[in-house]
Design a protein around this motif. Structure first.
Motif, PDB file in Angstrom:
ATOM      1  N   TYR A 231       0.839  -1.200   0.000  1.00  0.00           N
ATOM      2  CA  TYR A 231       0.000   0.000   0.000  1.00  0.00           C
ATOM      3  C   TYR A 231       0.879   1.258   0.000  1.00  0.00           C
ATOM      4  O   TYR A 231       0.642   2.204  -0.755  1.00  0.00           O
ATOM      5  CB  TYR A 231      -0.907  -0.026   1.228  1.00  0.00           C
ATOM      6  N   GLU A 232       1.911   1.262   0.852  1.00  0.00           N
ATOM      7  CA  GLU A 232       2.835   2.400   0.920  1.00  0.00           C
ATOM      8  C   GLU A 232       3.580   2.575  -0.398  1.00  0.00           C
ATOM      9  O   GLU A 232       3.772   3.699  -0.874  1.00  0.00           O
ATOM     10  CB  GLU A 232       3.831   2.209   2.065  1.00  0.00           C
ATOM     11  N   LEU A 233       3.994   1.464  -0.985  1.00  0.00           N
ATOM     12  CA  LEU A 233       4.718   1.526  -2.251  1.00  0.00           C
ATOM     13  C   LEU A 233       3.813   2.058  -3.360  1.00  0.00           C
ATOM     14  O   LEU A 233       4.232   2.865  -4.200  1.00  0.00           O
ATOM     15  CB  LEU A 233       5.273   0.149  -2.623  1.00  0.00           C
ATOM     16  N   ALA A 234       2.550   1.623  -3.357  1.00  0.00           N
ATOM     17  CA  ALA A 234       1.594   2.120  -4.353  1.00  0.00           C
ATOM     18  C   ALA A 234       1.414   3.631  -4.217  1.00  0.00           C
ATOM     19  O   ALA A 234       1.315   4.349  -5.219  1.00  0.00           O
ATOM     20  CB  ALA A 234       0.255   1.413  -4.194  1.00  0.00           C
ATOM     21  N   SER A 235       1.395   4.126  -2.973  1.00  0.00           N
ATOM     22  CA  SER A 235       1.276   5.572  -2.740  1.00  0.00           C
ATOM     23  C   SER A 235       2.491   6.318  -3.286  1.00  0.00           C
ATOM     24  O   SER A 235       2.367   7.415  -3.836  1.00  0.00           O
ATOM     25  CB  SER A 235       1.120   5.853  -1.243  1.00  0.00           C
ATOM     26  N   ILE A 236       3.652   5.706  -3.141  1.00  0.00           N
ATOM     27  CA  ILE A 236       4.873   6.314  -3.685  1.00  0.00           C
ATOM     28  C   ILE A 236       4.799   6.367  -5.211  1.00  0.00           C
ATOM     29  O   ILE A 236       5.196   7.354  -5.835  1.00  0.00           O
ATOM     30  CB  ILE A 236       6.112   5.524  -3.218  1.00  0.00           C
ATOM     31  N   TYR A 237       4.269   5.301  -5.813  1.00  0.00           N
ATOM     32  CA  TYR A 237       4.109   5.299  -7.274  1.00  0.00           C
ATOM     33  C   TYR A 237       3.150   6.413  -7.721  1.00  0.00           C
ATOM     34  O   TYR A 237       3.360   7.041  -8.756  1.00  0.00           O
ATOM     35  CB  TYR A 237       3.591   3.942  -7.747  1.00  0.00           C
ATOM     36  N   ILE A 238       2.111   6.656  -6.933  1.00  0.00           N
ATOM     37  CA  ILE A 238       1.199   7.764  -7.266  1.00  0.00           C
ATOM     38  C   ILE A 238       1.943   9.089  -7.219  1.00  0.00           C
ATOM     39  O   ILE A 238       1.827   9.930  -8.111  1.00  0.00           O
ATOM     40  CB  ILE A 238      -0.002   7.788  -6.298  1.00  0.00           C
ATOM     41  N   ASN A 239       2.747   9.284  -6.166  1.00  0.00           N
ATOM     42  CA  ASN A 239       3.533  10.520  -6.043  1.00  0.00           C
ATOM     43  C   ASN A 239       4.499  10.706  -7.197  1.00  0.00           C
ATOM     44  O   ASN A 239       4.821  11.833  -7.584  1.00  0.00           O
ATOM     45  CB  ASN A 239       4.312  10.524  -4.717  1.00  0.00           C
ATOM     46  N   ALA A 240       4.967   9.580  -7.731  1.00  0.00           N
ATOM     47  CA  ALA A 240       5.940   9.629  -8.823  1.00  0.00           C
ATOM     48  C   ALA A 240       5.277   9.577 -10.197  1.00  0.00           C
ATOM     49  O   ALA A 240       5.953   9.422 -11.216  1.00  0.00           O
ATOM     50  CB  ALA A 240       6.931   8.474  -8.691  1.00  0.00           C
ATOM     51  N   ASP A 241       3.931   9.695 -10.219  1.00  0.00           N
ATOM     52  CA  ASP A 241       3.163   9.653 -11.466  1.00  0.00           C
ATOM     53  C   ASP A 241       3.299   8.320 -12.198  1.00  0.00           C
ATOM     54  O   ASP A 241       3.194   8.268 -13.429  1.00  0.00           O
ATOM     55  CB  ASP A 241       3.557  10.807 -12.406  1.00  0.00           C
TER      56      ASP A 241
END
Length: 263
Positions: free
Chosen positions: A171-181
Protein backbone atom coordinates in the motif's frame (compact mmCIF):
# COMPACT_ATOMS: atom_id res chain seq x y z
CA UNK A 1 32.38 65.78 10.66
CA UNK A 2 30.99 62.66 8.96
CA UNK A 3 32.39 59.46 10.43
CA UNK A 4 32.89 57.35 7.30
CA UNK A 5 34.02 54.27 9.23
CA UNK A 6 30.87 54.30 11.38
CA UNK A 7 28.66 54.82 8.32
CA UNK A 8 30.39 51.97 6.50
CA UNK A 9 29.85 49.65 9.48
CA UNK A 10 26.14 50.53 9.57
CA UNK A 11 25.76 49.95 5.83
CA UNK A 12 27.61 46.65 6.11
CA UNK A 13 25.39 45.59 9.01
CA UNK A 14 22.22 46.52 7.09
CA UNK A 15 23.44 44.62 4.03
CA UNK A 16 24.17 41.63 6.27
CA UNK A 17 20.63 41.78 7.69
CA UNK A 18 19.17 42.06 4.18
CA UNK A 19 21.17 39.09 2.88
CA UNK A 20 20.30 37.06 6.01
CA UNK A 21 16.60 37.86 5.54
CA UNK A 22 16.71 36.81 1.88
CA UNK A 23 18.51 33.56 2.77
CA UNK A 24 15.99 32.77 5.54
CA UNK A 25 13.04 33.51 3.23
CA UNK A 26 14.50 31.28 0.50
CA UNK A 27 15.23 28.48 3.00
CA UNK A 28 11.66 28.68 4.29
CA UNK A 29 10.29 28.68 0.75
CA UNK A 30 12.27 25.69 -0.47
CA UNK A 31 12.56 23.53 2.65
CA UNK A 32 9.86 24.46 5.19
CA UNK A 33 6.87 25.83 3.28
CA UNK A 34 4.13 23.22 3.07
CA UNK A 35 3.92 22.10 -0.57
CA UNK A 36 0.20 21.36 -0.28
CA UNK A 37 -0.53 24.95 0.76
CA UNK A 38 1.64 26.34 -2.02
CA UNK A 39 -0.10 24.21 -4.65
CA UNK A 40 -3.54 25.49 -3.69
CA UNK A 41 -2.41 29.11 -3.84
CA UNK A 42 -0.79 28.39 -7.20
CA UNK A 43 -4.01 27.00 -8.73
CA UNK A 44 -6.19 29.72 -7.18
CA UNK A 45 -3.85 32.37 -8.59
CA UNK A 46 -4.04 30.75 -12.04
CA UNK A 47 -7.85 30.77 -11.92
CA UNK A 48 -7.82 34.48 -11.03
CA UNK A 49 -6.00 35.27 -14.27
CA UNK A 50 -7.65 32.98 -16.83
CA UNK A 51 -8.91 34.76 -19.93
CA UNK A 52 -11.34 32.17 -21.32
CA UNK A 53 -12.68 28.66 -20.85
CA UNK A 54 -10.08 27.02 -23.09
CA UNK A 55 -7.25 28.50 -21.05
CA UNK A 56 -9.05 27.41 -17.90
CA UNK A 57 -9.27 23.81 -19.09
CA UNK A 58 -5.48 23.62 -18.86
CA UNK A 59 -5.88 23.67 -15.08
CA UNK A 60 -7.69 20.31 -15.03
CA UNK A 61 -4.47 18.23 -14.71
CA UNK A 62 -3.47 20.36 -11.70
CA UNK A 63 -6.75 19.57 -9.94
CA UNK A 64 -6.16 15.88 -10.69
CA UNK A 65 -2.72 16.19 -9.12
CA UNK A 66 -4.26 17.67 -5.97
CA UNK A 67 -6.58 14.65 -5.78
CA UNK A 68 -3.66 12.24 -6.24
CA UNK A 69 -1.74 14.02 -3.49
CA UNK A 70 -4.72 13.65 -1.17
CA UNK A 71 -4.89 9.92 -1.91
CA UNK A 72 -1.30 9.43 -0.71
CA UNK A 73 -1.88 10.87 2.77
CA UNK A 74 -1.57 8.42 5.67
CA UNK A 75 -5.09 9.37 6.74
CA UNK A 76 -7.23 10.44 3.79
CA UNK A 77 -9.34 13.52 4.49
CA UNK A 78 -12.47 12.33 2.70
CA UNK A 79 -14.27 15.66 2.98
CA UNK A 80 -11.39 17.46 1.26
CA UNK A 81 -11.20 14.70 -1.33
CA UNK A 82 -14.90 15.01 -2.20
CA UNK A 83 -14.59 18.79 -2.53
CA UNK A 84 -11.68 18.28 -4.95
CA UNK A 85 -13.69 15.72 -6.92
CA UNK A 86 -16.54 18.23 -7.17
CA UNK A 87 -14.14 20.92 -8.40
CA UNK A 88 -12.83 18.48 -11.01
CA UNK A 89 -16.34 17.43 -12.03
CA UNK A 90 -17.19 21.06 -12.82
CA UNK A 91 -14.60 20.90 -15.61
CA UNK A 92 -16.78 18.25 -17.25
CA UNK A 93 -19.70 20.70 -17.34
CA UNK A 94 -17.84 23.89 -18.30
CA UNK A 95 -19.99 26.23 -20.34
CA UNK A 96 -19.32 29.60 -18.74
CA UNK A 97 -16.22 31.28 -17.33
CA UNK A 98 -18.19 32.08 -14.16
CA UNK A 99 -18.11 28.38 -13.27
CA UNK A 100 -14.49 28.86 -12.28
CA UNK A 101 -15.82 30.82 -9.31
CA UNK A 102 -17.47 27.59 -8.12
CA UNK A 103 -14.17 25.74 -8.56
CA UNK A 104 -12.44 28.43 -6.50
CA UNK A 105 -14.95 28.01 -3.68
CA UNK A 106 -14.26 24.29 -3.37
CA UNK A 107 -10.48 24.80 -3.52
CA UNK A 108 -10.67 27.53 -0.88
CA UNK A 109 -12.69 25.19 1.34
CA UNK A 110 -9.97 22.54 1.15
CA UNK A 111 -7.26 25.16 1.70
CA UNK A 112 -9.10 26.38 4.82
CA UNK A 113 -9.25 22.81 6.16
CA UNK A 114 -5.50 22.44 5.68
CA UNK A 115 -4.72 25.81 7.24
CA UNK A 116 -6.87 25.04 10.29
CA UNK A 117 -4.26 22.48 11.27
CA UNK A 118 -1.52 25.15 11.43
CA UNK A 119 -0.80 27.94 13.92
CA UNK A 120 -2.00 31.43 12.92
CA UNK A 121 1.57 32.78 12.99
CA UNK A 122 2.73 30.05 10.59
CA UNK A 123 -0.24 30.69 8.27
CA UNK A 124 0.63 34.40 8.19
CA UNK A 125 4.27 33.57 7.48
CA UNK A 126 3.26 31.17 4.69
CA UNK A 127 1.09 33.82 3.07
CA UNK A 128 3.82 36.44 3.37
CA UNK A 129 6.41 34.17 1.73
CA UNK A 130 3.97 33.26 -1.05
CA UNK A 131 3.25 36.94 -1.75
CA UNK A 132 6.96 37.79 -1.86
CA UNK A 133 8.21 34.87 -3.95
CA UNK A 134 5.06 33.35 -5.40
CA UNK A 135 3.47 29.90 -5.00
CA UNK A 136 4.91 26.79 -6.61
CA UNK A 137 3.46 23.56 -7.93
CA UNK A 138 5.84 20.66 -7.58
CA UNK A 139 4.63 17.55 -9.40
CA UNK A 140 5.47 14.28 -7.69
CA UNK A 141 8.72 12.89 -6.34
CA UNK A 142 12.09 13.39 -7.97
CA UNK A 143 13.46 10.30 -9.72
CA UNK A 144 16.24 9.81 -7.13
CA UNK A 145 13.86 9.98 -4.13
CA UNK A 146 11.37 7.72 -5.88
CA UNK A 147 13.99 5.05 -6.63
CA UNK A 148 15.38 5.18 -3.09
CA UNK A 149 11.99 4.73 -1.43
CA UNK A 150 11.03 2.05 -3.92
CA UNK A 151 14.18 0.04 -3.13
CA UNK A 152 13.63 0.35 0.63
CA UNK A 153 10.05 -0.92 0.48
CA UNK A 154 10.78 -3.72 -1.98
CA UNK A 155 13.46 -4.99 0.43
CA UNK A 156 10.97 -4.92 3.32
CA UNK A 157 8.34 -6.75 1.27
CA UNK A 158 10.77 -9.50 0.29
CA UNK A 159 11.73 -10.13 3.94
CA UNK A 160 8.17 -10.17 5.33
CA UNK A 161 5.88 -13.19 5.65
CA UNK A 162 2.89 -11.74 7.54
CA UNK A 163 0.05 -10.89 5.15
CA UNK A 164 -1.03 -7.70 6.92
CA UNK A 165 2.52 -6.33 6.87
CA UNK A 166 2.93 -7.18 3.19
CA UNK A 167 -0.35 -5.39 2.49
CA UNK A 168 0.81 -2.34 4.43
CA UNK A 169 4.12 -2.15 2.55
CA UNK A 170 2.51 -2.75 -0.85
CA UNK A 171 0.00 0.00 0.00
CA UNK A 172 2.84 2.40 0.92
CA UNK A 173 4.72 1.53 -2.25
CA UNK A 174 1.59 2.12 -4.35
CA UNK A 175 1.28 5.57 -2.74
CA UNK A 176 4.87 6.31 -3.69
CA UNK A 177 4.11 5.30 -7.27
CA UNK A 178 1.20 7.76 -7.27
CA UNK A 179 3.53 10.52 -6.04
CA UNK A 180 5.94 9.63 -8.82
CA UNK A 181 3.16 9.65 -11.47
CA UNK A 182 3.56 5.90 -12.01
CA UNK A 183 -0.21 5.33 -11.94
CA UNK A 184 -0.29 1.98 -13.77
CA UNK A 185 2.23 0.55 -11.27
CA UNK A 186 0.14 1.88 -8.39
CA UNK A 187 -3.00 0.26 -9.80
CA UNK A 188 -1.27 -3.14 -10.06
CA UNK A 189 -0.06 -2.95 -6.46
CA UNK A 190 -3.45 -1.94 -5.09
CA UNK A 191 -4.90 -4.99 -6.87
CA UNK A 192 -2.32 -7.19 -5.11
CA UNK A 193 -3.25 -5.66 -1.74
CA UNK A 194 -6.90 -6.57 -2.35
CA UNK A 195 -6.06 -10.11 -3.51
CA UNK A 196 -4.05 -10.89 -0.35
CA UNK A 197 -6.99 -10.21 2.01
CA UNK A 198 -10.06 -8.46 0.55
CA UNK A 199 -11.54 -7.73 4.00
CA UNK A 200 -8.59 -5.97 5.62
CA UNK A 201 -8.49 -2.21 6.22
CA UNK A 202 -5.68 -1.83 3.68
CA UNK A 203 -7.69 -3.72 1.07
CA UNK A 204 -10.80 -1.56 1.54
CA UNK A 205 -8.77 1.65 1.30
CA UNK A 206 -6.89 0.26 -1.70
CA UNK A 207 -10.18 -0.53 -3.43
CA UNK A 208 -11.49 2.98 -2.75
CA UNK A 209 -8.31 4.55 -4.15
CA UNK A 210 -8.41 2.15 -7.11
CA UNK A 211 -11.93 3.33 -7.95
CA UNK A 212 -10.76 6.94 -7.70
CA UNK A 213 -7.83 6.31 -10.04
CA UNK A 214 -10.17 4.68 -12.58
CA UNK A 215 -12.48 7.70 -12.31
CA UNK A 216 -9.58 10.09 -12.94
CA UNK A 217 -8.54 8.04 -15.97
CA UNK A 218 -12.19 8.01 -17.17
CA UNK A 219 -12.39 4.22 -16.92
CA UNK A 220 -15.91 4.73 -15.63
CA UNK A 221 -17.18 1.15 -15.97
CA UNK A 222 -14.39 -0.19 -13.73
CA UNK A 223 -14.92 2.65 -11.25
CA UNK A 224 -18.67 1.99 -11.10
CA UNK A 225 -18.13 -1.70 -10.23
CA UNK A 226 -15.82 -0.75 -7.37
CA UNK A 227 -17.93 2.04 -5.91
CA UNK A 228 -21.12 -0.02 -6.19
CA UNK A 229 -19.48 -2.79 -4.20
CA UNK A 230 -18.08 -0.37 -1.60
CA UNK A 231 -21.39 1.45 -1.25
CA UNK A 232 -22.82 -1.63 0.46
CA UNK A 233 -20.02 -1.85 3.02
CA UNK A 234 -20.89 -0.97 6.59
CA UNK A 235 -18.21 1.69 7.04
CA UNK A 236 -17.47 5.34 6.27
CA UNK A 237 -16.31 4.51 2.75
CA UNK A 238 -19.85 3.56 1.73
CA UNK A 239 -21.16 7.14 1.83
CA UNK A 240 -18.16 8.57 -0.02
CA UNK A 241 -18.38 5.76 -2.56
CA UNK A 242 -22.03 6.53 -3.27
CA UNK A 243 -21.20 10.20 -3.81
CA UNK A 244 -18.43 9.33 -6.29
CA UNK A 245 -20.71 6.80 -7.95
CA UNK A 246 -23.31 9.52 -8.54
CA UNK A 247 -20.69 11.88 -9.97
CA UNK A 248 -19.56 9.18 -12.42
CA UNK A 249 -23.13 8.76 -13.68
CA UNK A 250 -23.14 12.54 -14.23
CA UNK A 251 -20.04 12.14 -16.38
CA UNK A 252 -21.86 9.44 -18.35
CA UNK A 253 -24.85 11.80 -18.79
CA UNK A 254 -27.08 9.41 -16.85
CA UNK A 255 -28.55 12.21 -14.77
CA UNK A 256 -31.59 10.22 -13.58
CA UNK A 257 -29.33 7.56 -12.05
CA UNK A 258 -27.12 10.23 -10.50
CA UNK A 259 -30.16 12.03 -9.06
CA UNK A 260 -31.46 8.78 -7.59
CA UNK A 261 -28.16 8.12 -5.77
CA UNK A 262 -27.79 11.72 -4.56
CA UNK A 263 -31.29 11.60 -3.08
Amino acid sequence: MLDWNSLLRKITFLLFLLILTVVLVLCYYFFILNEDISKYYFVLNKIEHIKDIEEGRQLEPLIKRLILDELTQKEIDHLSLLKLHTALDIFNLLEDKMQFEDIKLFLKDVLAIKEQKKAKLIISLDRFILRVIGPKFKKGLSLSKYKKKEAELLEKISSTIQVIQIQQQLYELASIYINADQISKAINLFRKVIELDPQSRYALNAEYILGTLYKLEKNFDYAIKIFERLSFQNNELSLYSRYLLASIYEHKDDFLKAKEIYE
